[in-house]
Design a protein around this motif. Structure first.
Motif, mmCIF file in Angstrom:
data_model
loop_
_atom_site.group_PDB
_atom_site.id
_atom_site.type_symbol
_atom_site.label_atom_id
_atom_site.label_comp_id
_atom_site.label_asym_id
_atom_site.label_seq_id
_atom_site.Cartn_x
_atom_site.Cartn_y
_atom_site.Cartn_z
ATOM 1 N N UNK A 1 6.641 5.803 0.613
ATOM 2 C CA UNK A 1 5.701 5.869 2.075
ATOM 3 C C UNK A 1 6.984 5.198 3.077
ATOM 4 N N UNK A 2 7.090 6.071 4.195
ATOM 5 C CA UNK A 2 8.090 5.479 5.248
ATOM 6 C C UNK A 2 7.505 4.360 5.889
ATOM 7 N N UNK A 3 8.217 3.395 6.032
ATOM 8 C CA UNK A 3 7.835 2.164 6.904
ATOM 9 C C UNK A 3 8.496 0.682 6.190
ATOM 10 N N UNK A 4 8.008 -0.250 6.940
ATOM 11 C CA UNK A 4 8.531 -1.600 6.180
ATOM 12 C C UNK A 4 7.782 -2.129 5.089
ATOM 13 N N UNK A 5 8.293 -2.413 3.913
ATOM 14 C CA UNK A 5 7.606 -2.719 2.751
ATOM 15 C C UNK A 5 6.569 -3.919 3.108
ATOM 16 N N UNK A 6 6.988 -4.983 3.814
ATOM 17 C CA UNK A 6 5.997 -6.194 3.783
ATOM 18 C C UNK A 6 4.679 -5.585 4.581
ATOM 19 N N UNK A 7 4.831 -4.731 5.695
ATOM 20 C CA UNK A 7 3.629 -4.404 6.182
ATOM 21 C C UNK A 7 2.753 -3.587 5.364
ATOM 22 N N UNK A 8 3.407 -2.518 4.724
ATOM 23 C CA UNK A 8 2.740 -1.399 3.901
ATOM 24 C C UNK A 8 1.923 -1.906 2.848
ATOM 25 N N UNK A 9 2.622 -3.162 2.060
ATOM 26 C CA UNK A 9 1.980 -3.620 0.847
ATOM 27 C C UNK A 9 0.847 -4.758 1.248
ATOM 28 N N UNK A 10 1.095 -5.367 2.214
ATOM 29 C CA UNK A 10 -0.135 -6.195 2.928
ATOM 30 C C UNK A 10 -1.260 -5.284 3.307
ATOM 31 N N UNK A 11 -0.908 -4.237 3.734
ATOM 32 C CA UNK A 11 -2.108 -3.447 4.201
ATOM 33 C C UNK A 11 -2.838 -2.749 3.036
ATOM 34 N N UNK A 12 -2.120 -2.397 1.937
ATOM 35 C CA UNK A 12 -2.722 -1.745 0.672
ATOM 36 C C UNK A 12 -3.361 -2.890 0.106
ATOM 37 N N UNK A 13 -2.919 -3.989 0.003
ATOM 38 C CA UNK A 13 -3.495 -5.182 -0.898
ATOM 39 C C UNK A 13 -5.302 -5.348 -0.529
#
Length: 299
Positions: free
Chosen positions: A236-248
């Motif tokens: 996925x394109x984007x910052x890891x910290x943002x994407x992981x918290x969203x998917x959590x």
């Protein structure tokens, strides 16, 4: 007996939620449970004089908190082997030491006396940053914790080839009979001819291919050891910290690695783990991976 799952309790609602979660995790992992409560009652009340049967009120309170936690755990899992420890010291030091003898260390997201506007309690943050074993900070409201998504979420970084975090995530997915959702993020270079449509498409393909190759390397060895684990791979394109918290929000557990340098003092969680501990919607496992101090030129 196998090294226990260690859980810290202080009588707060957050620690009781963490205790319930830890009991269930110990049952899943077939581990004994070790309940730890630490309090600095001696600093404020002193030690009872020799020859007396009176105990400081702080000590009595500490013993009651640990005893109530043990009783709560027994009601939830009557056959679970458990022990307790009541320690006259600060909570973070006690948990870090007890965690050295543990398989996993579980704490709540906020302790007694924490200000309501703090995102994460100081003890939880220190323990997650410095423990030698994996630390699970139990986050999320009751509705989120009671949901069963059947998914473990794993963020994979540049150095996560067959890393402790990868192995931990596979074990968690296996004991839960859950899908392992593995995410590798990528970002375009800050400078470059990215505005042209063809360049944007070509660049996306390049970065996606690189992220996919990294996932192959990161997962290959451990995946072969856990063929029963269902894998879902995402680049996925984007910052890891943002994407992981969203998917959590759709996961039962988020697993992130934390690379430590021996000999350095301070909180060394890194941006992804730090953000997850403050903002994730589910419990977060921080898995340490220590490495020696390197020279100044090493990155």
């Amino acid at each position: 007996m196998e090294a226990p799952l260690v859980v810290g309790v202080d009588g707060s609602d957050a620690s009781l939620t963490a205790l319930d979660w830890a009991v269930d995790e110990a049952v899943r992992q077939a581990l004994p449970l070790h309940i730890v409560h630490a309090s600095l009652w001696e600093r404020y009340e002193g030690v009872a004089p020799a020859g007396t049967t009176d105990r400081p009120s702080g000590q009595v309170l500490a013993e009651n908190i640990a005893g109530a936690a043990a009783e709560r755990a027994r009601r939830r899992a009557p056959d679970l082997p458990l022990t307790t420890a009541v320690l006259a010291e600060d909570a973070s030091s006690a948990l870090l030491r007890e965690g050295r003898e543990g398989t996993i260390l579980v704490v709540g997201s906020r302790g007694r006396g924490e200000l309501s506007d703090l995102l994460l309690g100081s003890v939880s943050l220190i323990v997650a940053a410095r423990a030698h074993c994996p630390v699970i900070v139990v986050r999320g409201d009751r509705q989120a914790l009671e949901a069963r998504h059947g998914r473990v979420l794993l963020g994979v970084g540049e150095q996560d080839v067959d890393s402790p975090a990868v192995r931990f995530a596979f074990r968690e997915a296996a004991v839960r009979d859950a899908e392992l959702d593995v995410v590798r993020t990528w970002r375009r270079e800050a400078h470059g001819p990215a505005d042209h449509l063809l360049m944007r498409r070509a660049g996306a393909a390049y970065f996606t291919e690189g992220a996919s190759e990294l996932l192959d390397k990161a997962l290959e060895a451990t995946a072969s050891e856990h063929p029963q684990v269902r894998l879902r791979r995402s680049t996925v394109e984007g910052p890891a910290h943002k994407i992981l918290t969203e998917r959590s929000a759709a996961a039962d557990l988020l697993v992130v690695g934390s690379r430590r340098r021996d000999g350095l003092v301070g909180l060394e969680l890194g941006r992804v783990a730090h953000r997850a501990l403050h903002h994730a919607s589910c419990p977060v496992a921080v898995v340490p991976q220590r490495r020696p101090v390197t020279t100044e030129g090493d990155q």
